[in-house]
Design an enzyme around this catalytic site. Structure first.
Site, mmCIF file in Angstrom:
data_model
loop_
_atom_site.group_PDB
_atom_site.id
_atom_site.type_symbol
_atom_site.label_atom_id
_atom_site.label_comp_id
_atom_site.label_asym_id
_atom_site.label_seq_id
_atom_site.Cartn_x
_atom_site.Cartn_y
_atom_site.Cartn_z
ATOM 1 N N ASP A 191 2.951 -39.358 -11.881
ATOM 2 C CA ASP A 191 2.673 -40.785 -12.004
ATOM 3 C C ASP A 191 1.199 -41.092 -11.740
ATOM 4 O OD1 ASP A 191 3.662 -43.636 -12.127
ATOM 5 O OD2 ASP A 191 2.857 -43.626 -10.090
ATOM 6 N N GLU A 235 0.640 -39.057 -16.366
ATOM 7 C CA GLU A 235 0.376 -40.430 -16.789
ATOM 8 C C GLU A 235 -1.037 -40.749 -16.350
ATOM 9 O OE1 GLU A 235 1.705 -45.072 -16.072
ATOM 10 O OE2 GLU A 235 1.856 -43.588 -14.477
#
Length: 587
Positions: free
Chosen positions: A250, A287
């Site tokens: 993330d 990401e």
């Protein structure tokens, strides 16, 4: 058993074991490790399920920072997990991410039950759909029962309301039995504000850097060697102990690290080493909003060596093409949406050093198409972020016709990037996916509620139109309705997704990694767009009028079409109905 914990600043450390059958807790004084003086250790009786915690300098009993299980939530005692006790059933040699089709899934809303076991019961649907990997949203423990998972703590444990560690193993085992790989979304850039006890043990965070969530995770300040080891151990544990096939990392742009060897490079090397050890493919997907291809450049070539990264530029370009929205970060893409989509499909990024009006500066770096295979970028029309961070959590299906949804699917699933779907997208789910929380701290719950309403009020939304994150009905509305795929118009959309995924699996041109070989043609005014992938042509008509698309492919054969169409004649022109699409092959 040997219990140990890193606590470099502690003057005293106690191991506390829960007594059985009403017996009092047993306290054991811990001693500094002679070889690692910042670590404390103690020997005590224990087995799978033993509850324990640590008391720093005589303070409250806290869970183990490396807790493998939190039966009573983030603030409760930890529990020992014997990973050798689980008997794996499905033989599994691994499934690499090359030529993958991913499916992002949130355990808490994939089914009304919101558990890993219930989700495992629906894996047959995914195998029939044709996806290759399930990407689970974060599973680490967080306060309450329901939430997105991005405010997790105890980075080695599994959220107990989902079923805990054993349920995750059963899910992975079931997925492998269906031939599906499993990717897990992990959050290394911050921990949740509630239930986070790491600062009591050591410098897990540093004020040297700041992130949107406050002090940064300590990757480069004093004490960072152990913090990095903590994150590495967590990551490798998911891949080794739970047989997971890859990790989605993330918001890696928030991993602030000034050391010569970036944490991501170190993590990539460690995962590659584990892959060789267990003899199955393992991968890392980042990401990132940096548009920096060095993330996915091999370490031997001076990059960080991650397998792939999400490509928001493709999403933003496709979203503006389909919806016409132009607010916020869509503004740059909406000026000439088909041109933006064309650049992204052929160059990888739209912002590759160009000016970004949303950021007020130049942004990104060009992708070297000769060195970077297209599959290292993930392409998607919808994700949890791009739906859930809208005011009402509305999916594309809430505002687009089935024909336009079919066009979006065609461009995603036949495009050069590794495609990813968001759960329910494949049948144009009528349920929203909204932002929901279950904070047990009343003040935090109210702060989140007010913050959410304030954020969208600034964009013109009335406060009473913003779903209350703490209301259980917000989560309930976000659960998939599994009766939808069996009825129209959902069944037709689902069949279209299956057809496109099958084409991707059987037509080698659709998995050609050469980004430079992708060719596009379009007409902004007429609203049509065409892509050439080897001997295949993908044509979409986004307008409300029929379109004549000059494919330059006389007598091409129609492989799949949303609406019935005739093959192009000698003039090579394909005539597509409004809001429709087709995939053709040269005869």
């Amino acid at each position: 058993m040997r219990f140990e914990v890193w606590a470099p600043r502690a003057e005293r450390m106690d191991l506390v074991l829960e007594g059985g059958a009403g017996a009092a807790r047993a306290t054991h004084a811990m001693a500094r490790d002679a070889e690692r003086p910042e670590w404390w250790a103690a020997e005590a009786e224990g087995a799978d399920g033993t509850r324990y915690g640590f008391a720093v300098d005589g303070g409250a009993v806290l869970p183990d920072p490396r807790s493998p299980r939190q039966p009573d939530g983030p603030d409760g005692l930890s529990a020992v997990v014997d990973h050798e006790r689980y008997a794996w059933r499905a033989p599994w040699a691994g499934r690499g991410l090359r030529d993958a089709v991913l499916y992002e899934l949130h355990v808490g809303t994939y089914t009304p039950e919101g558990t890993l076991d219930a989700a495992a019961g629906r894996l047959g649907h995914l195998a029939e759909l044709g996806v290759t990997h399930v990407e689970l949203m974060p599973l680490c423990p967080f306060p309450g029962r329901h939430g997105w998972g991005y405010e997790g703590v105890s980075l080695w444990a599994v959220h107990e309301p989902y079923g805990g560690p054993e349920a995750l193993k059963r899910f992975v085992d079931a997925a492998h039995g269906h031939g599906l790989g499993v990717v897990l979304d992990v959050v290394h850039n911050h921990l949740g504000p509630s239930g986070n006890h790491l600062p009591a043990f050591g410098p897990y965070f540093t004020d040297t850097h700041h992130t949107p969530w406050g002090a940064a995770v300590n990757l480069d300040a004093p004490g960072s060697d152990e913090v990095r080891a903590y994150l590495l151990g967590s990551a490798l544990g998911w891949l080794r102990d739970y047989r997971i096939d890859g990790l989605r990392l993330d918001a890696v742009h928030a991993l602030r690290d000034t050391r010569a060897r970036h944490f991501l490079e170190e993590l990539g090397a460690a995962v590659d080493g584990l892959s060789a050890e267990v003899d199955r493919p393992l991968g890392l997907i980042a990401e990132s909003d940096l548009n920096d291809p060095r993330l996915i450049t091999p370490r031997a070539g001076g990059g960080l060596g991650l397998y792939a990264q999400w490509n928001d530029d493709f999403h933003h370009a496709l979203h503006t093409v389909l919806t016409g929205e132009s607010q916020g970060y869509y503004a740059d893409f909406a000026a000439r949406p088909l041109a933006a989509l064309a650049k992204t499909l052929t160059c990888g990024f739209f912002h590759d050093g160009t000016f970004s009006s949303f950021r007020g500066r130049g942004h990104g770096r060009p992708v070297d198409r000769a060195r970077t295979p297209a599959y290292r970028l993930l392409g998607y029309a919808q994700t949890h972020d791009q739906i859930g961070n809208r005011a009402q959590g509305d999916r594309l299906s809430a505002s687009l016709s089935s024909g336009l949804l079919a066009c979006g699917a065609a461009l995603t699933l036949t495009g050069p990037f590794t495609p990813m779907l968001f759960m329910g997208e494949e049948w144009a789910a009528g349920t929203p996916w909204q932002f929901f929380t279950d904070h047990t701290d009343p003040e935090l719950a109210e702060a989140v509620r007010r913050g959410r309403r304030r954020e969208f009020a600034a964009h013109g939304w009335a406060e009473d139109e913003i779903p209350d994150p703490q209301d259980p009905k917000t989560r309930e509305r976000s659960c998939l309705d599994w009766s939808e795929p069996e009825r129209e118009p959902h069944a037709r959309v689902l069949a279209w997704y299956r057809d496109l995924i099958a084409l991707r699996r059987t037509r080698a041109d659709l998995t050609d990694p050469d980004l430079a070989a992708v060719r596009v043609a379009y007409d902004e005014a007429a609203g049509w767009f065409a892509v050439r992938r080897g001997d295949l042509r993908i044509a979409v008509n986004l307008s409300g009028e029929a379109a004549a698309i000059p494919l330059g492919a006389p007598h091409a054969r129609v492989l799949a079409a949303w609406d019935p169409v005739d093959a192009p004649g000698a003039d090579g022109v394909l005539r597509l109905p409004p809001e429709s699409c087709a995939v053709l092959a040269l005869a």
